[in-house]
Design a protein around this motif. Structure first.
Motif, PDB file in Angstrom:
ATOM      1  N   ILE A  43       0.838  -1.206   0.000  1.00 30.64           N
ATOM      2  CA  ILE A  43       0.000   0.000   0.000  1.00 30.64           C
ATOM      3  C   ILE A  43       0.871   1.255   0.000  1.00 30.64           C
ATOM      4  O   ILE A  43       0.654   2.176  -0.794  1.00 30.64           O
ATOM      5  CB  ILE A  43      -0.951  -0.003   1.218  1.00 30.64           C
ATOM      6  N   ALA A  44       1.870   1.288   0.874  1.00 32.79           N
ATOM      7  CA  ALA A  44       2.719   2.482   0.999  1.00 32.79           C
ATOM      8  C   ALA A  44       3.511   2.752  -0.274  1.00 32.79           C
ATOM      9  O   ALA A  44       3.581   3.896  -0.741  1.00 32.79           O
ATOM     10  CB  ALA A  44       3.667   2.322   2.183  1.00 32.79           C
ATOM     11  N   ALA A  45       4.102   1.707  -0.862  1.00 34.21           N
ATOM     12  CA  ALA A  45       4.912   1.896  -2.068  1.00 34.21           C
ATOM     13  C   ALA A  45       4.044   2.332  -3.246  1.00 34.21           C
ATOM     14  O   ALA A  45       4.438   3.206  -4.031  1.00 34.21           O
ATOM     15  CB  ALA A  45       5.659   0.608  -2.412  1.00 34.21           C
ATOM     16  N   THR A  46       2.863   1.757  -3.362  1.00 30.09           N
ATOM     17  CA  THR A  46       1.966   2.133  -4.459  1.00 30.09           C
ATOM     18  C   THR A  46       1.478   3.569  -4.300  1.00 30.09           C
ATOM     19  O   THR A  46       1.434   4.330  -5.280  1.00 30.09           O
ATOM     20  CB  THR A  46       0.776   1.155  -4.544  1.00 30.09           C
ATOM     21  N   LEU A  47       1.128   3.958  -3.084  1.00 28.33           N
ATOM     22  CA  LEU A  47       0.699   5.346  -2.856  1.00 28.33           C
ATOM     23  C   LEU A  47       1.837   6.333  -3.106  1.00 28.33           C
ATOM     24  O   LEU A  47       1.627   7.377  -3.731  1.00 28.33           O
ATOM     25  CB  LEU A  47       0.169   5.513  -1.430  1.00 28.33           C
ATOM     26  N   ALA A  48       3.031   6.002  -2.631  1.00 29.94           N
ATOM     27  CA  ALA A  48       4.176   6.897  -2.844  1.00 29.94           C
ATOM     28  C   ALA A  48       4.466   7.041  -4.330  1.00 29.94           C
ATOM     29  O   ALA A  48       4.714   8.156  -4.813  1.00 29.94           O
ATOM     30  CB  ALA A  48       5.407   6.357  -2.112  1.00 29.94           C
ATOM     31  N   TYR A  49       4.426   5.935  -5.055  1.00 27.94           N
ATOM     32  CA  TYR A  49       4.668   5.979  -6.499  1.00 27.94           C
ATOM     33  C   TYR A  49       3.582   6.827  -7.188  1.00 27.94           C
ATOM     34  O   TYR A  49       3.885   7.657  -8.045  1.00 27.94           O
ATOM     35  CB  TYR A  49       4.682   4.563  -7.086  1.00 27.94           C
ATOM     36  N   SER A  50       2.337   6.622  -6.789  1.00 27.61           N
ATOM     37  CA  SER A  50       1.221   7.352  -7.410  1.00 27.61           C
ATOM     38  C   SER A  50       1.326   8.857  -7.152  1.00 27.61           C
ATOM     39  O   SER A  50       1.103   9.663  -8.061  1.00 27.61           O
ATOM     40  CB  SER A  50      -0.113   6.836  -6.884  1.00 27.61           C
ATOM     41  N   PHE A  51       1.640   9.236  -5.937  1.00 24.96           N
ATOM     42  CA  PHE A  51       1.769  10.673  -5.632  1.00 24.96           C
ATOM     43  C   PHE A  51       2.957  11.300  -6.332  1.00 24.96           C
ATOM     44  O   PHE A  51       2.874  12.442  -6.777  1.00 24.96           O
ATOM     45  CB  PHE A  51       1.843  10.903  -4.116  1.00 24.96           C
ATOM     46  N   TYR A  52       4.053  10.564  -6.431  1.00 23.65           N
ATOM     47  CA  TYR A  52       5.232  11.113  -7.116  1.00 23.65           C
ATOM     48  C   TYR A  52       4.944  11.355  -8.596  1.00 23.65           C
ATOM     49  O   TYR A  52       5.410  12.320  -9.178  1.00 23.65           O
ATOM     50  CB  TYR A  52       6.429  10.174  -6.944  1.00 23.65           C
ATOM     51  N   HIS A  53       4.175  10.454  -9.199  1.00 23.85           N
ATOM     52  CA  HIS A  53       3.894  10.551 -10.624  1.00 23.85           C
ATOM     53  C   HIS A  53       2.521  11.181 -10.902  1.00 23.85           C
ATOM     54  O   HIS A  53       2.010  11.067 -12.019  1.00 23.85           O
ATOM     55  CB  HIS A  53       3.966   9.161 -11.263  1.00 23.85           C
ATOM     56  N   TRP A  54       1.948  11.845  -9.914  1.00 21.15           N
ATOM     57  CA  TRP A  54       0.654  12.511 -10.064  1.00 21.15           C
ATOM     58  C   TRP A  54       0.790  13.595 -11.126  1.00 21.15           C
ATOM     59  O   TRP A  54       1.723  14.379 -11.092  1.00 21.15           O
ATOM     60  CB  TRP A  54       0.251  13.126  -8.731  1.00 21.15           C
ATOM     61  N   PRO A  55      -0.150  13.660 -12.069  1.00 23.15           N
ATOM     62  CA  PRO A  55      -0.036  14.697 -13.104  1.00 23.15           C
ATOM     63  C   PRO A  55      -0.220  16.089 -12.497  1.00 23.15           C
ATOM     64  O   PRO A  55      -1.143  16.343 -11.748  1.00 23.15           O
ATOM     65  CB  PRO A  55      -1.182  14.380 -14.069  1.00 23.15           C
ATOM     66  N   LEU A  56       0.708  16.943 -12.806  1.00 21.02           N
ATOM     67  CA  LEU A  56       0.638  18.321 -12.306  1.00 21.02           C
ATOM     68  C   LEU A  56      -0.233  19.157 -13.231  1.00 21.02           C
ATOM     69  O   LEU A  56      -0.126  19.110 -14.434  1.00 21.02           O
ATOM     70  CB  LEU A  56       2.040  18.925 -12.231  1.00 21.02           C
TER      71      LEU A  56
END
Length: 126
Positions: A112-125
């Motif tokens: 859960i933590a790794a997937t959320l961190a990856y998703s937030f890092y690659h969140w479209p700006l």
């Protein structure tokens, strides 16, 4: 464990393995050799446990490779590196011996933590 604790553990574990399954379903690798290199280094680093003052337990050096994976690899590759590091940390020279349920909860939380961190890092700006 009381009923509320059992329910919480069950829900987190099911959610974690659901996230892991959905992420791994989209497996892709642009450079398998680089991924394998990071995976091996991460697994070796997971054996290096750092004791933190005031906390029962240890922290693994593996998190550095998870950060590298978030920046440089795909989500499934990063997730595999994170979960493999968790398994190594739980099993390598563990005193007292880690129970299977604790390993499963650790994998689920890491997923859960790794997937959320990856998703937030690659969140479209925007």
């Amino acid at each position: 464990m009381n009923t509320k604790a059992k329910l919480y553990v069950t829900m987190v574990t099911l959610a974690g393995f659901g996230v892991i399954g959905m992420t791994l379903y989209r497996w892709q690798s642009e450079d398998v050799l680089r991924f394998c290199f990071y995976l091996v280094l991460s697994s070796l680093a997971a054996g290096l446990k750092v004791n933190l003052p005031g906390i029962q337990g240890t922290m693994s050096v593996c998190f550095l490779f998870v950060f590298i994976g978030i920046a440089d690899l795909s989500a499934p590759e990063t997730l595999i590196i994170a979960c493999a590091g968790t398994v190594v940390q739980c099993l390598w020279k563990s005193r007292p011996r880690t129970k299977t349920l604790q390993i499963l909860i650790g994998i689920a939380n890491t997923g859960i933590a790794a997937t959320l961190a990856y998703s937030f890092y690659h969140w479209p700006l925007l």
